[in-house]
Design a protein around this motif. Structure first.
Motif, PDB file in Angstrom:
ATOM      1  N   MET A 102       0.844  -1.200   0.000  1.00 50.32           N
ATOM      2  CA  MET A 102       0.000   0.000   0.000  1.00 50.32           C
ATOM      3  C   MET A 102       0.880   1.250   0.000  1.00 50.32           C
ATOM      4  N   LEU A 103       0.510   2.186  -0.841  1.00 46.50           N
ATOM      5  CA  LEU A 103       1.195   3.472  -0.901  1.00 46.50           C
ATOM      6  C   LEU A 103       0.378   4.491  -0.121  1.00 46.50           C
ATOM      7  N   ALA A 104       1.030   5.195   0.793  1.00 52.08           N
ATOM      8  CA  ALA A 104       0.326   6.206   1.582  1.00 52.08           C
ATOM      9  C   ALA A 104       1.339   7.138   2.210  1.00 52.08           C
ATOM     10  N   GLY A 105       0.918   8.373   2.449  1.00 56.74           N
ATOM     11  CA  GLY A 105       1.780   9.339   3.109  1.00 56.74           C
ATOM     12  C   GLY A 105       2.179  10.469   2.200  1.00 56.74           C
ATOM     13  N   ILE A 106       3.305  11.078   2.498  1.00 54.17           N
ATOM     14  CA  ILE A 106       3.822  12.202   1.729  1.00 54.17           C
ATOM     15  C   ILE A 106       4.844  11.663   0.726  1.00 54.17           C
ATOM     16  N   PHE A 107       4.463  11.672  -0.534  1.00 48.96           N
ATOM     17  CA  PHE A 107       5.318  11.222  -1.627  1.00 48.96           C
ATOM     18  C   PHE A 107       5.831  12.465  -2.347  1.00 48.96           C
ATOM     19  N   GLN A 108       7.054  12.827  -2.022  1.00 43.76           N
ATOM     20  CA  GLN A 108       7.622  14.072  -2.541  1.00 43.76           C
ATOM     21  C   GLN A 108       7.948  13.948  -4.030  1.00 43.76           C
ATOM     22  N   ILE A 109       7.520  14.954  -4.786  1.00 42.53           N
ATOM     23  CA  ILE A 109       7.927  15.041  -6.188  1.00 42.53           C
ATOM     24  C   ILE A 109       9.280  15.732  -6.241  1.00 42.53           C
ATOM     25  N   LEU A 110      10.246  15.050  -6.816  1.00 42.18           N
ATOM     26  CA  LEU A 110      11.593  15.585  -6.897  1.00 42.18           C
ATOM     27  C   LEU A 110      11.685  16.665  -7.975  1.00 42.18           C
ATOM     28  N   GLN A 111      12.349  17.758  -7.632  1.00 46.27           N
ATOM     29  CA  GLN A 111      12.731  18.737  -8.646  1.00 46.27           C
ATOM     30  C   GLN A 111      13.860  18.139  -9.483  1.00 46.27           C
ATOM     31  N   THR A 112      14.011  18.618 -10.701  1.00 46.95           N
ATOM     32  CA  THR A 112      15.211  18.302 -11.475  1.00 46.95           C
ATOM     33  C   THR A 112      16.176  19.463 -11.288  1.00 46.95           C
ATOM     34  N   PRO A 113      17.249  19.293 -10.520  1.00 48.29           N
ATOM     35  CA  PRO A 113      18.165  20.412 -10.285  1.00 48.29           C
ATOM     36  C   PRO A 113      19.037  20.649 -11.520  1.00 48.29           C
ATOM     37  N   PHE A 114      19.248  21.925 -11.826  1.00 42.86           N
ATOM     38  CA  PHE A 114      20.113  22.308 -12.934  1.00 42.86           C
ATOM     39  C   PHE A 114      21.228  23.217 -12.418  1.00 42.86           C
ATOM     40  N   THR A 115      22.308  23.242 -13.151  1.00 42.61           N
ATOM     41  CA  THR A 115      23.351  24.241 -12.901  1.00 42.61           C
ATOM     42  C   THR A 115      22.864  25.588 -13.426  1.00 42.61           C
ATOM     43  N   ASP A 116      23.605  26.631 -13.144  1.00 45.88           N
ATOM     44  CA  ASP A 116      23.233  27.963 -13.652  1.00 45.88           C
ATOM     45  C   ASP A 116      23.205  28.012 -15.175  1.00 45.88           C
ATOM     46  N   SER A 117      23.903  27.101 -15.822  1.00 46.15           N
ATOM     47  CA  SER A 117      23.910  27.067 -17.285  1.00 46.15           C
ATOM     48  C   SER A 117      22.851  26.126 -17.854  1.00 46.15           C
ATOM     49  N   GLY A 118      22.085  25.449 -16.993  1.00 46.56           N
ATOM     50  CA  GLY A 118      20.964  24.641 -17.455  1.00 46.56           C
ATOM     51  C   GLY A 118      21.235  23.165 -17.603  1.00 46.56           C
ATOM     52  N   ALA A 119      22.425  22.683 -17.240  1.00 43.74           N
ATOM     53  CA  ALA A 119      22.712  21.248 -17.281  1.00 43.74           C
ATOM     54  C   ALA A 119      22.166  20.583 -16.013  1.00 43.74           C
ATOM     55  N   ILE A 120      21.804  19.304 -16.097  1.00 43.68           N
ATOM     56  CA  ILE A 120      21.346  18.589 -14.900  1.00 43.68           C
ATOM     57  C   ILE A 120      22.488  18.496 -13.894  1.00 43.68           C
ATOM     58  N   ASP A 121      22.191  18.845 -12.651  1.00 47.41           N
ATOM     59  CA  ASP A 121      23.182  18.845 -11.577  1.00 47.41           C
ATOM     60  C   ASP A 121      22.987  17.574 -10.747  1.00 47.41           C
ATOM     61  N   TRP A 122      23.785  16.557 -11.045  1.00 44.52           N
ATOM     62  CA  TRP A 122      23.592  15.251 -10.419  1.00 44.52           C
ATOM     63  C   TRP A 122      23.963  15.256  -8.936  1.00 44.52           C
ATOM     64  N   ALA A 123      24.947  16.041  -8.542  1.00 43.83           N
ATOM     65  CA  ALA A 123      25.302  16.105  -7.128  1.00 43.83           C
ATOM     66  C   ALA A 123      24.148  16.688  -6.311  1.00 43.83           C
ATOM     67  N   SER A 124      23.519  17.746  -6.839  1.00 44.80           N
ATOM     68  CA  SER A 124      22.356  18.320  -6.154  1.00 44.80           C
ATOM     69  C   SER A 124      21.185  17.340  -6.145  1.00 44.80           C
ATOM     70  N   PHE A 125      21.031  16.590  -7.223  1.00 45.16           N
ATOM     71  CA  PHE A 125      19.952  15.601  -7.295  1.00 45.16           C
ATOM     72  C   PHE A 125      20.119  14.564  -6.170  1.00 45.16           C
TER      73      PHE A 125
END
Length: 301
Positions: free
Chosen positions: A1-24
């Motif tokens: 059963m799924l229940a509770g607060i299921f957080q939707i993850l942001q996709t973090p980017f660097t200031d130049s718009g690349a995906i920031d995997w360390a922040s993820f």
């Protein structure tokens, strides 16, 4: 059963718009430290529509590896058409998905019979399927009766994320019409209606942003029967949640950046509404009202 607060993850980017995997990675750990009951990506709040298909798959693979079974992992698999959605679903199942979630095709809208077929085919995977009932223009809203009919048609279609207005009445109607096929209804809308959703029988909420620790406390206090304490925290959060309803990803990423969860508040969303100086000042004034309910590892910097 799924229940509770299921957080939707942001996709973090660097200031130049690349995906920031360390922040993820840091964001995932923040959510788990905060007590999130599950994690979701790549959904609307993840700016999935700004990701290439390859980036979407990278995000799913990375999150699955970082979560590593610590909490349930819901992968959002909607596609521009059925075949793309099936491809995303098959990929998600190979990379740790506990459940799948999908909106109907979101650019060229399918007629209702095609939407029904879309969900029936997505139900072929050995995972619970969550229908994301999102409002237009991106969503293709389904009525409570149509949702209940889909739940009855396929056993793996077992949850709803209800976001169409009026959300609270639709939760009532889904649960009243359901004949025992619905395992739960999640709310959305940043958790602004969380207490009332729970009162009406919702199983939880899928919020976005940097306040999941406080929202977990609200949910758990409610589940323990301490409604007054849950409401006190929720009422303190409401001014920030009101801002989240207006500014969306810009507010969420600003809060997570200020808390040191991600390294940049950059958003790719071409229609984002950026925070101005007065907005930022307001958020700074409002934050102390909820700070005591957040985990110490991620204070406002």
């Amino acid at each position: 059963m799924l229940a509770g607060i299921f957080q939707i993850l942001q996709t973090p980017f660097t200031d130049s718009g690349a995906i920031d995997w360390a922040s993820f990675a840091r964001q995932i750990d923040y959510c788990i430290v905060s007590g999130a009951h599950g994690l979701v990506t790549p959904a609307l709040a993840s700016e999935f529509f700004t990701l290439s298909d390859g980036e979407r798959m990278q995000v799913v693979e990375f999150a699955g590896a970082q979560i590593a079974g610590r909490v349930p992992y819901v992968v959002s698999v909607q596609g521009l058409n059925l075949q793309l959605a099936l491809d995303f679903a098959e990929h998600a199942c190979r990379h740790g998905a506990s459940a799948l979630m999908a909106m109907p095709p979101y650019l060229r809208k399918a007629p209702k019979p095609a939407v029904q077929d879309y969900y029936r085919q997505l139900a072929q995977f050995d995972r619970p399927l969550i229908i994301q009932n999102a409002p237009a223009p991106i969503g293709t809203p389904l009525s409570p009766r149509e949702l209940v009919e889909l739940l009855a048609a396929e056993s793996r279609i077992s949850y709803i994320k209800e976001e169409t207005v009026p959300i609270l009445q639709h939760i009532n109607q889904i649960l009243e019409l359901d004949a025992g096929n619905c395992l739960g209804v999640f709310g959305g809308a940043n958790g602004i209606y969380l207490i009332d959703e729970l009162r009406r029988g919702a199983c939880g909420n899928m919020p976005a942003g940097g306040m999941v620790d406080a929202q977990v406390k609200i949910y758990e206090l409610f589940a323990q029967g301490d409604i007054d304490a849950a409401e006190r925290i929720h009422f303190r959060m409401l001014p920030l949640l009101n801002y989240a309803m207006v500014y969306g990803v810009s507010l969420h990423k600003y809060v997570m950046w200020r808390r040191g969860v991600i390294d940049s508040p950059f958003a790719r969303d071409p229609q984002k509404l950026s925070l101005n100086r007065d907005d930022i000042a307001a958020v700074e004034r409002m934050w102390p009202r909820v700070a005591e309910y957040t985990v110490a590892e991620f204070p406002f910097r």
